[in-house]
Design an enzyme around this catalytic site. Sequence first.
Site, PDB file in Angstrom:
ATOM      1  N   ARG A 182      11.455   8.364  -6.545  1.00 22.61           N
ATOM      2  CA  ARG A 182      11.926   7.431  -5.510  1.00 22.61           C
ATOM      3  C   ARG A 182      13.451   7.493  -5.413  1.00 22.61           C
ATOM      4  O   ARG A 182      14.009   7.476  -4.318  1.00 22.61           O
ATOM      5  CB  ARG A 182      11.471   5.991  -5.826  1.00 22.61           C
ATOM      6  CG  ARG A 182       9.987   5.721  -5.677  1.00 22.61           C
ATOM      7  CD  ARG A 182       9.503   5.834  -4.232  1.00 22.61           C
ATOM      8  NE  ARG A 182      10.230   4.981  -3.316  1.00 22.61           N
ATOM      9  CZ  ARG A 182       9.924   3.703  -3.057  1.00 22.61           C
ATOM     10  NH1 ARG A 182       8.876   3.147  -3.622  1.00 22.61           N
ATOM     11  NH2 ARG A 182      10.646   2.996  -2.196  1.00 22.61           N
ATOM     12  N   ASP A 198      -3.810   2.977  -5.065  1.00 21.31           N
ATOM     13  CA  ASP A 198      -2.839   1.886  -4.887  1.00 21.31           C
ATOM     14  C   ASP A 198      -3.621   0.589  -5.090  1.00 21.31           C
ATOM     15  O   ASP A 198      -4.866   0.582  -5.086  1.00 21.31           O
ATOM     16  CB  ASP A 198      -2.246   1.970  -3.469  1.00 21.31           C
ATOM     17  CG  ASP A 198      -1.232   0.861  -3.162  1.00 21.31           C
ATOM     18  OD1 ASP A 198      -0.697   0.245  -4.106  1.00 21.31           O
ATOM     19  OD2 ASP A 198      -0.981   0.609  -1.957  1.00 21.31           O
ATOM     20  N   ARG A 209      12.362  -4.661   3.915  1.00 20.55           N
ATOM     21  CA  ARG A 209      10.948  -4.727   3.507  1.00 20.55           C
ATOM     22  C   ARG A 209      10.393  -5.975   4.160  1.00 20.55           C
ATOM     23  O   ARG A 209      10.880  -7.087   3.888  1.00 20.55           O
ATOM     24  CB  ARG A 209      10.843  -4.783   1.987  1.00 20.55           C
ATOM     25  CG  ARG A 209       9.467  -5.151   1.510  1.00 20.55           C
ATOM     26  CD  ARG A 209       9.281  -4.907   0.017  1.00 20.55           C
ATOM     27  NE  ARG A 209       9.159  -3.490  -0.261  1.00 20.55           N
ATOM     28  CZ  ARG A 209       8.666  -2.990  -1.400  1.00 20.55           C
ATOM     29  NH1 ARG A 209       8.261  -3.789  -2.362  1.00 20.55           N
ATOM     30  NH2 ARG A 209       8.573  -1.691  -1.573  1.00 20.55           N
ATOM     31  N   GLN A 244       7.992   5.741   0.191  1.00 20.78           N
ATOM     32  CA  GLN A 244       7.087   6.103  -0.897  1.00 20.78           C
ATOM     33  C   GLN A 244       6.509   7.499  -0.665  1.00 20.78           C
ATOM     34  O   GLN A 244       6.431   8.319  -1.591  1.00 20.78           O
ATOM     35  CB  GLN A 244       5.959   5.068  -0.987  1.00 20.78           C
ATOM     36  CG  GLN A 244       4.973   5.336  -2.087  1.00 20.78           C
ATOM     37  CD  GLN A 244       5.589   5.211  -3.481  1.00 20.78           C
ATOM     38  OE1 GLN A 244       6.237   4.232  -3.782  1.00 20.78           O
ATOM     39  NE2 GLN A 244       5.391   6.220  -4.314  1.00 20.78           N
ATOM     40  N   HIS A 275       4.628   2.778   4.544  1.00 23.22           N
ATOM     41  CA  HIS A 275       5.581   2.837   3.437  1.00 23.22           C
ATOM     42  C   HIS A 275       6.131   4.267   3.352  1.00 23.22           C
ATOM     43  O   HIS A 275       5.857   5.021   2.417  1.00 23.22           O
ATOM     44  CB  HIS A 275       4.865   2.450   2.135  1.00 23.22           C
ATOM     45  CG  HIS A 275       5.789   2.105   1.007  1.00 23.22           C
ATOM     46  ND1 HIS A 275       7.166   2.071   1.127  1.00 23.22           N
ATOM     47  CD2 HIS A 275       5.526   1.769  -0.298  1.00 23.22           C
ATOM     48  CE1 HIS A 275       7.696   1.732  -0.034  1.00 23.22           C
ATOM     49  NE2 HIS A 275       6.737   1.543  -0.913  1.00 23.22           N
ATOM     50  N   CYS A 303       1.499   4.644  -6.511  1.00 23.06           N
ATOM     51  CA  CYS A 303       2.850   4.265  -6.074  1.00 23.06           C
ATOM     52  C   CYS A 303       3.452   3.191  -6.974  1.00 23.06           C
ATOM     53  O   CYS A 303       4.667   3.010  -6.978  1.00 23.06           O
ATOM     54  CB  CYS A 303       2.822   3.799  -4.630  1.00 23.06           C
ATOM     55  SG  CYS A 303       1.693   2.421  -4.346  1.00 23.06           S
TER      56      CYS A 303
HETATM   57  N1   CP Z   1       6.177   1.557  -4.967  1.00 24.34           N
HETATM   58  C1   CP Z   1       7.004   0.573  -4.588  1.00 24.34           C
HETATM   59  O1   CP Z   1       7.424   0.471  -3.440  1.00 24.34           O
HETATM   60  O2   CP Z   1       7.354  -0.293  -5.580  1.00 24.34           O
HETATM   61  P1   CP Z   1       8.127  -1.653  -5.381  1.00 24.34           P
HETATM   62  O3   CP Z   1       7.219  -2.570  -4.613  1.00 24.34           O
HETATM   63  O4   CP Z   1       8.385  -2.153  -6.782  1.00 24.34           O
HETATM   64  O5   CP Z   1       9.391  -1.407  -4.633  1.00 24.34           O
HETATM   65  N1  NVA Z   2       0.123  -1.476  -0.724  1.00 20.85           N
HETATM   66  C1  NVA Z   2       1.060  -2.122  -1.606  1.00 20.85           C
HETATM   67  C2  NVA Z   2       2.169  -1.193  -1.968  1.00 20.85           C
HETATM   68  C3  NVA Z   2       3.157  -1.723  -2.973  1.00 20.85           C
HETATM   69  C4  NVA Z   2       4.278  -0.792  -3.219  1.00 20.85           C
HETATM   70  C5  NVA Z   2       1.600  -3.375  -0.939  1.00 20.85           C
HETATM   71  O1  NVA Z   2       1.878  -3.343   0.275  1.00 20.85           O
HETATM   72  O2  NVA Z   2       1.738  -4.385  -1.613  1.00 20.85           O
END
Ligand code: CP
Ligand code: NVA
Length: 315
Positions: free
Chosen positions: A294, A226, A105, A135, A132, A266
């Site tokens: 997930r 989101d 990530r 997701q 993402h 999400c």
């Molecule tokens: N939706 C999602 O990716 O959640 P986290 O940021 O908690 O992993």
């Molecule tokens: N758009 C958000 C998604 C979190 C799962 C972010 O990038 O923080």
Amino acid sequence: MAMKHFISIAETSREDLDEIFQVSFRLRAERAAGKQNEPLLSRKTLAMIFEKPSLRTRVSFEQAMIELGGHAIVMGNAEVGLGKRELAADVGRVLSGMVQGIMARVFEHQKLLDLVEHSTVPVINALSEWSHPCQALADVMTMMDEFGKDLSGKTLAFIGDGNNVARSLAVICGRYDMKFVLGCPKGYELDAAFIDRLKKQAPGVDFRMTYDAAEAVRSADAVYTDTWISMGQEAEAEQRRIAFADHQVNAKLMAKAPKHAIVLHCLPAYRGYEISADLIDGPRSRIFPQAHNRLHAQKGLLAILMGGARGRREG
Ligand code: CP
Ligand code: NVA
């Protein structure tokens, strides 16, 4: 061409996605029946690197590895220093000699591409500022749960920021012949270059953008939102809260959507900002089953990328 990495939906074919879903649904059904999944990832290890916080992604991947008989090593960026202590390309090269898969990530999508450069094991995008895709897998599973496996002709309305989550959803909607509508404030659209590419990469996509949230949800089967402030955008929090004020998903907006339309998010959700609390907890919400998917989506992905589950197609 067999999928080697999972960096974006755009680089993943419909056939590969179908296979991921087939395995995900099969493993989920086994689990729901109280059976243990086969140890498809026995003696395999996934290295997980997090530059940003996570609940769902971290737990779903680690639990998926455990339930499939493998292991996960979780590292924060303070210890790895991706691109700082060490070139991301070198990290990929080193880990390739030790583990059977890498997920990361990252703040900059480029770091995922660098990880891939010398990696001989699969690399998975666990969220970047650009996309993402993991997701999006769970989101499609959730819509299949609701509407059946054939999603063609269904409409997903995404209300909010044209962000990483929106991009992956737009492309996966194209893969499944769905309509994708983005309802966003001015200045927070998906950019023209992305839309151009989207139309090439997912020719089936029926993409529309509007500044009017009510118009966006008018023919939606699923309404998705989101956070207005993604990780890394904290400095823009105030201006974003002002810009998005008219784009909250709430009962008033849902009254403009067809009666059967479900609500997706999400997570994490900021109650009272992009979505009202009553909707998260209300009867139209599929948000928590979506979060649970997930785990199942991750299992299908890992089993195919790292476990050779490919080709064991089931209905
Ligand atoms: N939706 C999602 O990716 O959640 P986290 O940021 O908690 O992993
Ligand atoms: N758009 C958000 C998604 C979190 C799962 C972010 O990038 O923080």
